[in-house]
Motif scaffolding. Structure first.
Motif, short mmCIF file in Angstrom:
data_model
loop_
_atom_site.label_atom_id
_atom_site.label_comp_id
_atom_site.label_asym_id
_atom_site.label_seq_id
_atom_site.Cartn_x
_atom_site.Cartn_y
_atom_site.Cartn_z
N ALA A 1 7.41 -4.53 0.89
CA ALA A 1 7.49 -3.10 0.35
C ALA A 1 8.62 -2.58 0.73
O ALA A 1 8.79 -2.35 2.07
N SER B 1 -3.33 -5.91 -5.36
CA SER B 1 -3.43 -4.33 -5.90
C SER B 1 -3.88 -3.96 -7.34
O SER B 1 -3.68 -4.92 -8.10
N GLU C 1 1.18 0.86 -8.62
CA GLU C 1 0.08 0.62 -7.62
C GLU C 1 -0.86 1.70 -7.55
O GLU C 1 -0.23 2.68 -7.17
N PHE D 1 -4.64 3.40 -5.67
CA PHE D 1 -5.99 3.11 -5.15
C PHE D 1 -6.96 4.31 -5.45
O PHE D 1 -6.53 5.31 -5.52
N ASN E 1 -2.70 3.13 3.05
CA ASN E 1 -3.10 1.91 2.21
C ASN E 1 -2.33 0.62 2.33
O ASN E 1 -2.94 -0.39 1.73
N TYR E 2 -1.37 0.72 3.14
CA TYR E 2 -0.71 -0.44 3.42
C TYR E 2 -0.66 -1.13 4.90
O TYR E 2 -0.40 -2.13 5.17
N GLN F 1 -0.48 8.42 8.22
CA GLN F 1 0.62 6.99 8.13
C GLN F 1 0.81 6.62 9.48
O GLN F 1 0.57 7.27 10.51
N PRO G 1 2.13 3.90 4.74
CA PRO G 1 1.09 4.73 4.35
C PRO G 1 -0.26 3.99 4.71
O PRO G 1 -0.21 2.73 5.05
N LYS H 1 -4.46 7.53 -5.60
CA LYS H 1 -3.53 7.75 -4.81
C LYS H 1 -2.62 6.65 -5.24
O LYS H 1 -2.78 5.57 -5.42
N GLU H 2 -1.27 7.03 -5.17
CA GLU H 2 -0.14 6.01 -5.72
C GLU H 2 0.46 5.35 -4.49
O GLU H 2 0.45 5.64 -3.55
N GLY H 3 0.71 4.00 -4.99
CA GLY H 3 1.37 3.07 -4.02
C GLY H 3 2.80 2.71 -4.38
O GLY H 3 3.37 3.67 -4.77
#
Length: 360
Positions: free
Chosen positions: A52, A293, A334, A336, A222-223, A261, A220, A324-326
């Motif tokens: 990422a 994802s 990506e 969520f 989500n990661y 974060q 973030p 939510k954007e990834g």
């Protein structure tokens, strides 16, 4: 009369012909076309990219704002902005005339207490020698002399501690470097009145350790559970394109900050001195293998000032789902949210679509 009858018959035939050629307008067709004007696509589930790419920023490994510990006037400034200093190096000298008076007064009290302690000790020793002769000195007088000697010795020790304390305060008039580094700010000049400050006050000097840097990256939420902390990361500074570097993740916060974060840090050596605090870098963070994802086309996301969402179609009705954007690719993003693989979403929705609208 025959002529009028013929004209009337001709007009009647004309109306009859027109009524046979006209057909009723099919309004349901237009409704179906309006309902089917949106293209539906599937939500896909794919494995994450092996890395990422996230932005990072260099900060000094150590940084300190230098304030005086006591009130005083700046007598000498021995460094300036850009000066390279070593740990323990003298940076500035202050002066406080009242401290010299305090030291003299403390010394006088100590000398007086010391003399009293010596006199009490000598008196006790004489009485003790005299007490060897039976009946010459009462035990009470000897005990009183012993107590007086011990009290005077304690007072002398107390005054000696006061002298040391004043001398320690005088030592605060000299400002030393707590570690090796560079002076990046100098905010006072000789003659300025300085005092112990708060975090919001302007410091005398700002010292940074530039021999080693911390490259900080915000992961973030989500990661955070998908980052592989054991693998090395690669990064390239924006000011030095084409010069990738590799290092390992040195530490992580293990908690989320105000922006949801997690901060991680990568120690970066600055042997040549080319790296500067504040520089930005693009950091490739390795991801755990097997992490997957959900992806939707880039155009399927509706962005407003309040939220971001996609329009899913369930039971022929529009359902607005906050996401939510990834990571963002060339064609897909990506996301969520309350989605799963193979869900149907509108590929290019508009904000005119409302929750519950019929989508055939």
């Amino acid at each position: 009369m025959k002529y009028k009858i013929g004209v009337i018959g001709f007009i009647a035939c004309l109306f009859a012909a027109c009524s046979e050629n006209e057909k009723p307008v099919d309004l349901t067709t237009n409704t179906k076309k309006a309902a089917n004007k949106y293209q539906l696509v599937n939500v896909t589930e794919k494995a994450l990219s092996s890395v990422a790419k996230l932005p990072g920023q260099l900060i000094p490994f150590n940084e300190v704002n230098l304030f005086p510990k006591v009130n005083g006037f700046v007598k000498q400034m021995l460094v300036d902005r850009g000066s390279i200093v070593s740990k323990g190096q003298l940076l500035a000298v202050l002066e406080a005339p009242e401290m010299e008076s305090q030291l003299q007064a403390a010394n006088s009290r100590y000398l007086q207490a010391q003399e009293n302690a010596e006199a009490s000790k000598e008196k006790y020793q004489r009485l003790k020698e005299a007490a060897k002769e039976p009946g010459s000195v009462s035990p009470l007088d000897l005990d009183n002399a012993s107590s007086k000697m011990k009290a005077d010795q304690a007072m002398a020790q107390s005054e000696h501690s006061n002298v040391d304390a004043v001398r320690t305060m005088q030592g605060y008039l000299r400002i030393y470097a707590p570690f090796d580094g560079m002076i990046i700010q100098r905010n006072v000049s000789p003659g300025a009145l300085v005092s112990p400050g708060k975090a919001t006050d302007q410091p005398m000097l700002v010292l940074q350790d530039i021999h080693k840097m911390r490259l900080t990256v915000s992961i973030p939420e989500n990661y955070v559970d998908k980052v592989d902390l054991k693998k090395p990361v690669s990064f390239t500074f924006n000011a030095m394109p084409g010069q990738p570097q590799t290092a390992t993740i040195s530490r992580s916060a293990n908690s989320l900050g105000s922006m949801q974060q997690e901060a991680i840090e990568i120690d970066v050596a600055n042997k040549t001195g080319n790296l500067k605090p504040g520089m930005y870098a693009e950091v490739s963070i390795p991801m755990l293998s097997g992490a997957k994802s959900l992806l939707v086309p880039n155009g399927a996301i509706v962005r407003s000032t309040e939220h971001e969402y996609v329009v899913a179609v369930r039971n022929e009705k529009a359902v607005l789902i906050d996401i939510k954007e990834g990571l963002t690719g060339n064609d897909a993003t990506e996301v969520f949210g309350n989605l799963k693989a193979d869900d149907k979403v509108i590929s290019h929705p508009t904000d005119e679509i409302k929750d519950g609208d019929i989508i055939n």
